[in-house]
Scaffold this motif. Structure first.
Motif, short mmCIF file in Angstrom:
data_model
loop_
_atom_site.label_atom_id
_atom_site.label_comp_id
_atom_site.label_asym_id
_atom_site.label_seq_id
_atom_site.Cartn_x
_atom_site.Cartn_y
_atom_site.Cartn_z
N SER A 31 7.85 9.11 4.83
CA SER A 31 8.10 7.75 4.70
C SER A 31 7.65 7.31 3.40
O SER A 31 6.73 8.12 2.86
CB SER A 31 7.65 7.02 5.93
OG SER A 31 6.07 7.11 5.94
N THR A 64 10.41 5.34 -5.94
CA THR A 64 9.68 5.33 -4.84
C THR A 64 9.08 6.67 -4.70
O THR A 64 9.71 7.61 -5.06
CB THR A 64 10.72 5.33 -3.54
OG1 THR A 64 11.60 3.97 -3.73
CG2 THR A 64 10.01 5.44 -2.29
N ASN A 103 4.99 -1.96 -3.12
CA ASN A 103 4.45 -2.19 -1.94
C ASN A 103 3.70 -0.53 -1.68
O ASN A 103 4.46 0.46 -2.18
CB ASN A 103 5.63 -2.15 -1.03
CG ASN A 103 6.23 -3.57 -0.74
OD1 ASN A 103 5.55 -4.26 0.10
ND2 ASN A 103 7.31 -4.10 -1.37
N ASP A 105 2.24 1.82 1.22
CA ASP A 105 2.09 2.07 2.55
C ASP A 105 2.47 0.88 3.50
O ASP A 105 1.74 0.31 4.29
CB ASP A 105 0.58 2.36 2.94
CG ASP A 105 0.39 3.29 3.96
OD1 ASP A 105 1.57 3.86 4.41
OD2 ASP A 105 -0.64 3.38 4.60
N GLU A 106 3.64 0.34 3.08
CA GLU A 106 4.49 -0.58 3.74
C GLU A 106 3.74 -2.03 3.78
O GLU A 106 4.36 -2.90 4.48
CB GLU A 106 4.90 -0.14 5.30
CG GLU A 106 5.58 1.25 5.05
CD GLU A 106 5.63 1.48 6.77
OE1 GLU A 106 5.46 0.87 7.69
OE2 GLU A 106 6.56 2.34 7.12
N GLU A 107 2.80 -2.26 2.89
CA GLU A 107 2.35 -3.38 2.57
C GLU A 107 2.25 -3.84 1.07
O GLU A 107 2.22 -3.08 0.28
CB GLU A 107 0.91 -3.62 3.15
CG GLU A 107 0.68 -3.33 4.49
CD GLU A 107 -0.44 -3.41 5.11
OE1 GLU A 107 -1.59 -4.13 4.38
OE2 GLU A 107 -0.97 -3.07 6.10
#
Length: 333
Positions: A31, A64, A103, A105-107
């Motif tokens: 991810s 990314t 962002n 780790d999704e934060e």
């Protein structure tokens, strides 16, 4: 730290394909670990006395990095590669302003979170050896707050650093030794994201290869690695994807296989020009030069040097998906 110990103690933890330097069985890409979207960086400058101006050096930059992959960032000097690293870490100079989203780790990667994670979950292998503390012995810098002497010994062994090197101060090291120390420090940091800014210049070929093998092992264990480099040949042996920068923005992100193949497999004209400029591909440069940040206007930044130029290139050119890559070109297909 036990995870790092496991990686360091087993040199051949994965069977390696000698042609590529990658494991024969590559894990499926994880991810997203770091997502940079529409990043811009401006510097407040003075000109003609006290008159101020805002100089935009990065704009509309998208990239990314996934867990378990090495993303190689390539492009000519001044294209924004190192500035991106500093923006991620939150170490831009005081006269810089940043827009866009980061962002991790999704934060959201806020300034407070950058300070907390910097040097721990997010580690930098800097381009300059001046990042080493000149007043601290090398062994203490490599171990950091959590490392042990045994872990330091093992990582020194992998980088061909003698035990007595740990008792020296940075100014007592050769340039190659100091660079190896920088990489060793990042390896022992237990980081989930490693940003390596030109980690191999000054290293002999064997140590450079060993450095890349360690990054590959870390990625195979789930870390994300951003490799900023001019050594494209070495990057192609170990990276999963290639991000091509030009004049402060991303122009293409493509699987490494496409860059190895070259030609039509690369979608952006600058990526193709970069491929053709490699010695093994003819060493054929194109005319013109990368524009200076202060002279950049709207539209495609590569347009003045591009044989595909048309009226459409004068407008906004966003990144878009074409096949298995992302490209910033209205003509790419």
């Amino acid at each position: 730290m036990s995870l790092i110990l496991e990686k360091l103690s087993v040199k051949e933890s994965n069977p390696v394909n000698k042609a590529q330097g990658k494991p024969d069985t590559v894990e499926k890409k994880g991810s997203p670990l770091l997502v940079v979207n529409n990043l811009s960086v401006r510097f407040r400058m003075y000109e003609k006395g006290l008159k101020q101006r805002e100089l935009e050096v990065i704009s509309h930059l998208d990239v990314t990095i996934h867990k378990g992959e090495i993303l190689a960032v390539v492009g000519s000097s001044g294209s924004g590669k190192s500035l991106l690293a500093h923006a991620i870490l939150g170490i831009l100079p005081a006269n810089a302003t940043m827009a866009g989203t980061l962002n991790y780790d999704e934060e959201p990667l806020t300034p407070k979170r950058q300070k907390k994670l910097r040097g721990h979950e997010i580690a930098l292998v800097p381009q300059s050896v001046s990042y080493l503390d000149p007043l601290m012995r090398v062994d203490k810098q490599v171990r950091g707050e959590k490392g042990t002497q045994e872990q330091q010994r093992k990582v020194f062994e992998r980088f061909a650093l003698k035990e007595e090197a740990g008792q020296k101060f940075p100014f007592q090291l050769s340039g190659g030794m100091a660079r190896r120390v920088l990489v060793a420090t990042a390896v022992l940091s237990d980081a989930k994201l490693i940003i390596a800014d030109e980690p191999t210049p000054g290293l002999n070929p064997e140590i450079a290869e060993e450095t890349m093998r360690i990054f590959r092992e870390l990625a195979d264990q789930g870390c994300g690695v951003m490799l900023i480099t001019h050594d494209i040949d070495l990057a192609l042996k170990y990276a999963d994807r290639i991000a091509v920068f030009y004049a402060g923005t991303t122009v293409e992100v493509t699987p490494v296989e496409n860059f190895l193949q070259g030609g039509d497999a690369l979608r952006h004209p600058y990526s193709r020009a970069l491929w053709h400029a490699l010695p093994q591909n003819g060493f054929n440069p194109i005319s013109g030069s990368q524009p200076y940040a202060g002279s950049i206007h709207t539209g495609c930044r590569f347009a003045p040097r591009c044989e595909w130029i048309s009226g459409e290139c004068a407008g906004e050119v966003p990144m878009r998906r074409v096949g298995d890559c992302e490209v910033r070109c209205v003509h790419a297909s």
